[in-house]
Design a protein around this motif. Structure first.
Motif, PDB file in Angstrom:
ATOM      1  N   GLU A   1      -2.418  58.904  70.036  1.00  0.00           N
ATOM      2  CA  GLU A   1      -1.929  59.547  68.913  1.00  0.00           C
ATOM      3  C   GLU A   1      -1.409  60.918  69.369  1.00  0.00           C
ATOM      4  OE1 GLU A   1      -5.042  59.973  65.984  1.00  0.00           O
ATOM      5  OE2 GLU A   1      -5.111  57.635  65.899  1.00  0.00           O
ATOM      6  N   HIS A   2      -1.999  61.614  70.359  1.00  0.00           N
ATOM      7  CA  HIS A   2      -1.761  62.957  70.879  1.00  0.00           C
ATOM      8  C   HIS A   2      -0.555  62.850  71.711  1.00  0.00           C
ATOM      9  CE1 HIS A   2      -5.458  64.076  68.848  1.00  0.00           C
ATOM     10  NE2 HIS A   2      -4.899  65.183  68.949  1.00  0.00           N
ATOM     11  N   MET A   3      -0.479  61.932  72.635  1.00  0.00           N
ATOM     12  CA  MET A   3       0.986  61.673  73.516  1.00  0.00           C
ATOM     13  C   MET A   3       2.195  61.425  72.532  1.00  0.00           C
ATOM     14  SD  MET A   3      -0.109  62.847  76.258  1.00  0.00           S
ATOM     15  CE  MET A   3       1.567  62.501  76.919  1.00  0.00           C
ATOM     16  N   TYR A   4       1.844  60.692  71.383  1.00  0.00           N
ATOM     17  CA  TYR A   4       3.137  60.544  70.462  1.00  0.00           C
ATOM     18  C   TYR A   4       3.640  61.678  70.014  1.00  0.00           C
ATOM     19  CZ  TYR A   4       5.225  58.668  66.229  1.00  0.00           C
ATOM     20  OH  TYR A   4       6.022  58.510  65.053  1.00  0.00           O
ATOM     21  N   SER A   5       2.871  62.659  69.608  1.00  0.00           N
ATOM     22  CA  SER A   5       3.034  63.833  68.896  1.00  0.00           C
ATOM     23  C   SER A   5       3.694  64.496  69.949  1.00  0.00           C
ATOM     24  CB  SER A   5       2.187  64.528  67.991  1.00  0.00           C
ATOM     25  OG  SER A   5       0.998  64.741  68.727  1.00  0.00           O
ATOM     26  N   THR A   6       3.224  64.773  71.230  1.00  0.00           N
ATOM     27  CA  THR A   6       3.601  65.370  72.205  1.00  0.00           C
ATOM     28  C   THR A   6       4.693  65.027  72.736  1.00  0.00           C
ATOM     29  OG1 THR A   6       1.262  66.010  72.867  1.00  0.00           O
ATOM     30  CG2 THR A   6       2.789  66.222  74.680  1.00  0.00           C
ATOM     31  N   LEU A   7       5.075  63.926  73.017  1.00  0.00           N
ATOM     32  CA  LEU A   7       6.287  63.532  73.455  1.00  0.00           C
ATOM     33  C   LEU A   7       7.519  63.720  72.364  1.00  0.00           C
ATOM     34  CD1 LEU A   7       5.341  59.867  75.251  1.00  0.00           C
ATOM     35  CD2 LEU A   7       6.173  61.984  76.078  1.00  0.00           C
ATOM     36  N   ILE A   8       7.098  63.615  71.494  1.00  0.00           N
ATOM     37  CA  ILE A   8       8.209  63.977  70.197  1.00  0.00           C
ATOM     38  C   ILE A   8       8.496  65.522  70.428  1.00  0.00           C
ATOM     39  CG2 ILE A   8       8.379  64.042  67.722  1.00  0.00           C
ATOM     40  CD1 ILE A   8       7.293  61.523  67.446  1.00  0.00           C
ATOM     41  N   ALA A   9       7.401  66.196  70.317  1.00  0.00           N
ATOM     42  CA  ALA A   9       7.771  67.778  70.575  1.00  0.00           C
ATOM     43  C   ALA A   9       8.468  68.137  71.893  1.00  0.00           C
ATOM     44  CB  ALA A   9       6.435  68.515  70.629  1.00  0.00           C
ATOM     45  N   ILE A  10       8.111  67.608  72.833  1.00  0.00           N
ATOM     46  CA  ILE A  10       8.765  67.938  74.153  1.00  0.00           C
ATOM     47  C   ILE A  10      10.094  67.291  74.110  1.00  0.00           C
ATOM     48  CG2 ILE A  10       8.901  67.150  76.872  1.00  0.00           C
ATOM     49  CD1 ILE A  10       5.748  67.324  76.462  1.00  0.00           C
ATOM     50  N   LEU A  11      10.466  66.011  73.650  1.00  0.00           N
ATOM     51  CA  LEU A  11      11.870  65.931  73.535  1.00  0.00           C
ATOM     52  C   LEU A  11      12.726  66.590  72.566  1.00  0.00           C
ATOM     53  CD1 LEU A  11      11.031  61.645  73.620  1.00  0.00           C
ATOM     54  CD2 LEU A  11      12.373  63.215  75.226  1.00  0.00           C
ATOM     55  N   GLY A  12      12.079  66.987  71.541  1.00  0.00           N
ATOM     56  CA  GLY A  12      12.736  67.913  70.414  1.00  0.00           C
ATOM     57  C   GLY A  12      13.261  69.261  71.222  1.00  0.00           C
ATOM     58  N   SER A  13      12.157  69.820  72.143  1.00  0.00           N
ATOM     59  CA  SER A  13      12.549  71.047  72.696  1.00  0.00           C
ATOM     60  C   SER A  13      13.518  71.082  73.789  1.00  0.00           C
ATOM     61  CB  SER A  13      11.385  71.611  73.464  1.00  0.00           C
ATOM     62  OG  SER A  13      10.927  70.748  74.559  1.00  0.00           O
ATOM     63  N   ALA A  14      13.744  69.818  74.200  1.00  0.00           N
ATOM     64  CA  ALA A  14      14.864  69.423  75.344  1.00  0.00           C
ATOM     65  C   ALA A  14      16.114  69.031  74.527  1.00  0.00           C
ATOM     66  CB  ALA A  14      14.278  68.206  76.208  1.00  0.00           C
ATOM     67  N   GLY A  15      16.180  69.120  73.242  1.00  0.00           N
ATOM     68  CA  GLY A  15      17.515  68.843  72.562  1.00  0.00           C
ATOM     69  C   GLY A  15      17.709  67.708  71.886  1.00  0.00           C
ATOM     70  N   PHE A  16      16.689  66.720  71.916  1.00  0.00           N
ATOM     71  CA  PHE A  16      17.084  65.457  71.395  1.00  0.00           C
ATOM     72  C   PHE A  16      16.400  65.368  69.977  1.00  0.00           C
ATOM     73  CE2 PHE A  16      16.348  64.917  76.089  1.00  0.00           C
ATOM     74  CZ  PHE A  16      17.615  64.346  76.333  1.00  0.00           C
ATOM     75  N   GLN A  17      16.815  64.293  69.419  1.00  0.00           N
ATOM     76  CA  GLN A  17      16.383  63.932  67.949  1.00  0.00           C
ATOM     77  C   GLN A  17      15.441  62.958  68.378  1.00  0.00           C
ATOM     78  OE1 GLN A  17      19.334  63.231  65.271  1.00  0.00           O
ATOM     79  NE2 GLN A  17      20.257  65.288  65.558  1.00  0.00           N
ATOM     80  N   ALA A  18      13.943  63.035  68.245  1.00  0.00           N
ATOM     81  CA  ALA A  18      12.915  62.053  68.376  1.00  0.00           C
ATOM     82  C   ALA A  18      12.008  61.834  67.325  1.00  0.00           C
ATOM     83  CB  ALA A  18      12.229  62.579  69.610  1.00  0.00           C
ATOM     84  N   GLY A  19      11.722  60.786  66.866  1.00  0.00           N
ATOM     85  CA  GLY A  19      11.043  60.545  65.813  1.00  0.00           C
ATOM     86  C   GLY A  19      10.290  59.239  65.814  1.00  0.00           C
ATOM     87  N   ASP A  20       9.707  58.818  64.528  1.00  0.00           N
ATOM     88  CA  ASP A  20       9.346  57.540  64.672  1.00  0.00           C
ATOM     89  C   ASP A  20      10.105  56.398  64.631  1.00  0.00           C
ATOM     90  OD1 ASP A  20       6.686  56.075  64.018  1.00  0.00           O
ATOM     91  OD2 ASP A  20       7.900  55.189  62.331  1.00  0.00           O
ATOM     92  N   GLY A  21       9.573  55.274  65.540  1.00  0.00           N
ATOM     93  CA  GLY A  21      10.744  54.338  65.871  1.00  0.00           C
ATOM     94  C   GLY A  21      10.658  53.267  64.629  1.00  0.00           C
TER      95      GLY A  21
END
Length: 139
Positions: free
Chosen positions: A106-126
């Motif tokens: 659960e925590h890596m899911y939200s962390t990866l979404i946040a990190i990808l968002g900070s890198a300029g990607f649109q990341a969300g639930d699959g």
């Protein structure tokens, strides 16, 4: 009878996106993998080797419909995954292995979404019932 079999197989055939679309997805997946590697993650790109690895898995689904795209999933050490599955099969969802697996996932899911968002990607639930912590990434 043989004709009926061919018709049934055709019903389940998955249409692939165009070569141009798949190339676009491959490019995006490469950029996603690079961004995660720059953040310090071990990144894997081969979805067929997922059960033997750990870290971030980035892959392209070539399907033409809404199932297609670029996806990211956190892979936990296979021994912890097996222990969590065994606990779940026994109905022991309060076991330390199952709780640890759940917490990390659960925590890596939200962390990866946040990190990808900070890198300029649109990341969300699959939006995949069979893989609830699957992340869809768009450019």
């Amino acid at each position: 009878m043989a004709n009926d079999s061919r018709q049934q197989v055709a019903m389940f055939e998955i249409k692939k996106a165009s070569e141009a679309e798949i190339a676009k997805r491959d490019d995006l997946a490469g950029k996603v993998a690079e961004a995660l590697a720059m953040a310090g993650f071990t990144v894997h790109r081969d979805v067929n080797q997922a059960s033997a690895t750990q870290g971030a898995l980035v892959w392209v689904d070539p399907a033409e419909d809404s199932r297609g795209g670029v996806f990211v999933q956190w892979l936990i050490n296979p021994s912890l995954s097996r222990a969590a599955v065994e606990s779940a099969q026994k109905g022991e969802i309060q076991s330390s292995a199952f709780l640890y697996f759940s917490f990390v996932t659960e925590h890596m899911y939200s962390t990866l979404i946040a990190i990808l968002g900070s890198a300029g990607f649109q990341a969300g639930d699959g939006d995949d019932d069979m893989s609830p912590y699957l992340i869809r990434v768009e450019g």
